[in-house]
Write an enzyme that holds these catalytic residues in place. Sequence first.
Site, PDB file in Angstrom:
ATOM      1  N   ASP A  12      49.847  33.866  39.696  1.00  0.00           N
ATOM      2  CA  ASP A  12      48.697  34.374  40.426  1.00  0.00           C
ATOM      3  C   ASP A  12      47.917  33.143  40.911  1.00  0.00           C
ATOM      4  O   ASP A  12      48.092  32.050  40.363  1.00  0.00           O
ATOM      5  CB  ASP A  12      47.857  35.211  39.437  1.00  0.00           C
ATOM      6  N   LEU A  13      47.092  33.309  41.940  1.00  0.00           N
ATOM      7  CA  LEU A  13      46.353  32.139  42.443  1.00  0.00           C
ATOM      8  C   LEU A  13      44.940  32.047  41.839  1.00  0.00           C
ATOM      9  O   LEU A  13      44.650  31.154  41.041  1.00  0.00           O
ATOM     10  CB  LEU A  13      46.268  32.190  43.975  1.00  0.00           C
ATOM     11  N   ASP A  14      44.079  33.010  42.259  1.00  0.00           N
ATOM     12  CA  ASP A  14      42.668  32.921  41.857  1.00  0.00           C
ATOM     13  C   ASP A  14      42.538  33.139  40.355  1.00  0.00           C
ATOM     14  O   ASP A  14      42.912  34.203  39.848  1.00  0.00           O
ATOM     15  CB  ASP A  14      41.848  33.985  42.602  1.00  0.00           C
ATOM     16  N   THR A  20      38.664  29.585  41.572  1.00  0.00           N
ATOM     17  CA  THR A  20      37.989  30.271  42.672  1.00  0.00           C
ATOM     18  C   THR A  20      37.353  31.604  42.257  1.00  0.00           C
ATOM     19  O   THR A  20      36.589  32.171  43.044  1.00  0.00           O
ATOM     20  CB  THR A  20      39.002  30.596  43.792  1.00  0.00           C
ATOM     21  N   LYS A  48      39.018  41.631  39.958  1.00  0.00           N
ATOM     22  CA  LYS A  48      40.013  40.545  39.965  1.00  0.00           C
ATOM     23  C   LYS A  48      41.402  41.102  40.277  1.00  0.00           C
ATOM     24  O   LYS A  48      41.832  42.081  39.671  1.00  0.00           O
ATOM     25  CB  LYS A  48      40.003  39.803  38.628  1.00  0.00           C
ATOM     26  N   SER A 117      49.826  36.543  44.960  1.00  0.00           N
ATOM     27  CA  SER A 117      48.368  36.695  44.987  1.00  0.00           C
ATOM     28  C   SER A 117      47.936  37.812  45.923  1.00  0.00           C
ATOM     29  O   SER A 117      48.537  38.019  46.975  1.00  0.00           O
ATOM     30  CB  SER A 117      47.739  35.371  45.462  1.00  0.00           C
ATOM     31  N   ALA A 118      46.864  38.491  45.536  1.00  0.00           N
ATOM     32  CA  ALA A 118      46.281  39.527  46.400  1.00  0.00           C
ATOM     33  C   ALA A 118      45.507  38.901  47.558  1.00  0.00           C
ATOM     34  O   ALA A 118      45.145  39.599  48.510  1.00  0.00           O
ATOM     35  CB  ALA A 118      45.338  40.404  45.580  1.00  0.00           C
ATOM     36  N   LYS A 120      44.354  37.052  50.862  1.00  0.00           N
ATOM     37  CA  LYS A 120      44.842  36.723  52.198  1.00  0.00           C
ATOM     38  C   LYS A 120      44.584  35.251  52.513  1.00  0.00           C
ATOM     39  O   LYS A 120      45.046  34.736  53.523  1.00  0.00           O
ATOM     40  CB  LYS A 120      44.164  37.622  53.237  1.00  0.00           C
ATOM     41  N   LYS A 148      47.403  45.097  43.326  1.00  0.00           N
ATOM     42  CA  LYS A 148      47.695  45.179  41.902  1.00  0.00           C
ATOM     43  C   LYS A 148      46.798  46.296  41.347  1.00  0.00           C
ATOM     44  O   LYS A 148      45.666  46.414  41.826  1.00  0.00           O
ATOM     45  CB  LYS A 148      47.368  43.849  41.208  1.00  0.00           C
ATOM     46  N   GLU A 172      48.856  35.539  34.891  1.00  0.00           N
ATOM     47  CA  GLU A 172      47.778  36.344  35.474  1.00  0.00           C
ATOM     48  C   GLU A 172      46.470  36.210  34.709  1.00  0.00           C
ATOM     49  O   GLU A 172      46.476  36.107  33.492  1.00  0.00           O
ATOM     50  CB  GLU A 172      48.170  37.829  35.428  1.00  0.00           C
ATOM     51  N   ASP A 173      45.350  36.268  35.450  1.00  0.00           N
ATOM     52  CA  ASP A 173      44.038  36.255  34.781  1.00  0.00           C
ATOM     53  C   ASP A 173      43.363  37.618  34.830  1.00  0.00           C
ATOM     54  O   ASP A 173      42.241  37.749  34.359  1.00  0.00           O
ATOM     55  CB  ASP A 173      43.102  35.223  35.428  1.00  0.00           C
TER      56      ASP A 173
HETATM   57  P1  B16 Z   1      40.849  37.576  49.673  1.00  0.00           P
HETATM   58  P2  B16 Z   1      44.543  36.789  43.004  1.00  0.00           P
HETATM   59  C1  B16 Z   1      42.586  38.050  44.340  1.00  0.00           C
HETATM   60  O1  B16 Z   1      43.448  36.959  44.178  1.00  0.00           O
HETATM   61  C2  B16 Z   1      41.252  37.799  43.642  1.00  0.00           C
HETATM   62  O2  B16 Z   1      41.420  37.889  42.231  1.00  0.00           O
HETATM   63  C3  B16 Z   1      40.242  38.819  44.063  1.00  0.00           C
HETATM   64  O3  B16 Z   1      38.992  38.486  43.494  1.00  0.00           O
HETATM   65  C4  B16 Z   1      40.130  38.847  45.601  1.00  0.00           C
HETATM   66  O4  B16 Z   1      39.202  39.829  46.021  1.00  0.00           O
HETATM   67  C5  B16 Z   1      41.520  39.157  46.173  1.00  0.00           C
HETATM   68  O5  B16 Z   1      42.420  38.148  45.757  1.00  0.00           O
HETATM   69  C6  B16 Z   1      41.509  39.203  47.689  1.00  0.00           C
HETATM   70  O6  B16 Z   1      41.211  37.927  48.155  1.00  0.00           O
HETATM   71  O7  B16 Z   1      39.539  38.193  49.991  1.00  0.00           O
HETATM   72  O8  B16 Z   1      40.834  36.069  49.681  1.00  0.00           O
HETATM   73  O9  B16 Z   1      41.962  38.136  50.545  1.00  0.00           O
HETATM   74  O10 B16 Z   1      43.765  36.744  41.742  1.00  0.00           O
HETATM   75  O11 B16 Z   1      45.489  37.980  43.131  1.00  0.00           O
HETATM   76  O12 B16 Z   1      45.190  35.471  43.351  1.00  0.00           O
HETATM   77 MG    MG Z   2      43.683  36.225  39.715  1.00  0.00          MG
END
Ligand code: B16
Ligand code: MG
Length: 223
Positions: A12-14, A20, A48, A117-118, A120, A148, A172-173
Amino acid sequence: MDNFEIKGLIFDLDGVIADTAHLHYKAWCEIGQQWGFNLSISQNEELKGISRKDSIIKIANWAGRNLSEAELEDLAKKKNEKYLKFCENMGTGDILPGVYDFIITCGKKGFKLAVGSASKNAKIILQKLGIDDLFSIIVDGNMVEKSKPDPEVFLKGAEILNLKPNSCVVFEDSQSGIQAAINAGMFSVGVGQKHLESCNHMIENFNGFSPEKLISKLSNSFN
Ligand code: B16
Ligand code: MG
């Protein structure tokens, strides 16, 4: 589960690679505050791993707001502008502890590496961190339909790596991300200080973690 063989690692990224999560939270707080709504830390935990649009729908519900499609789109845009501003000066110092060394070691040992990662913004953030070229594939929010805990993001990663789900581990966090890994039929390692339910193993961060420890912890988790 006997004779398991781990071949692929999906990060996972964030909150796992990039520091972040607090910046997403800060941007969401500002969105909520325009209605006098204070987003709590525990509500933020539920956001998240969830897509931007699904997050706005949740926040609007908590705040008792009924939004049109156009208002949702507008808030998504505003939130992203705020978030990207907070990320402007991001660099290698924003990589979370130990994860860079862990990824490099795993790559040298022959594990296939992916991001799931979710977000974009995943590719932009990884470029800012200078580590986008460490992964065979970055599956981000632009490539999937469902948030997710749907397993789509991880299944797509495994498919592109040409691996079976049961030979992949997800890091994953978020609870929604752990559930997505379980739904994908993958092993999961929870990362962070908050305990995540149902993962095979939990680490606070990657400091001192190694591929050997990973394999040993996973084999212990189902023996
Ligand atoms: P964006 P992950 C997720 O990333 C974040 O946990 C979540 O807080 C965020 O709203 C989502 O990505 C969408 O991100 O607005 O940058 O498209 O944890 O799946 O890496
Ligand atoms: Mg995450």
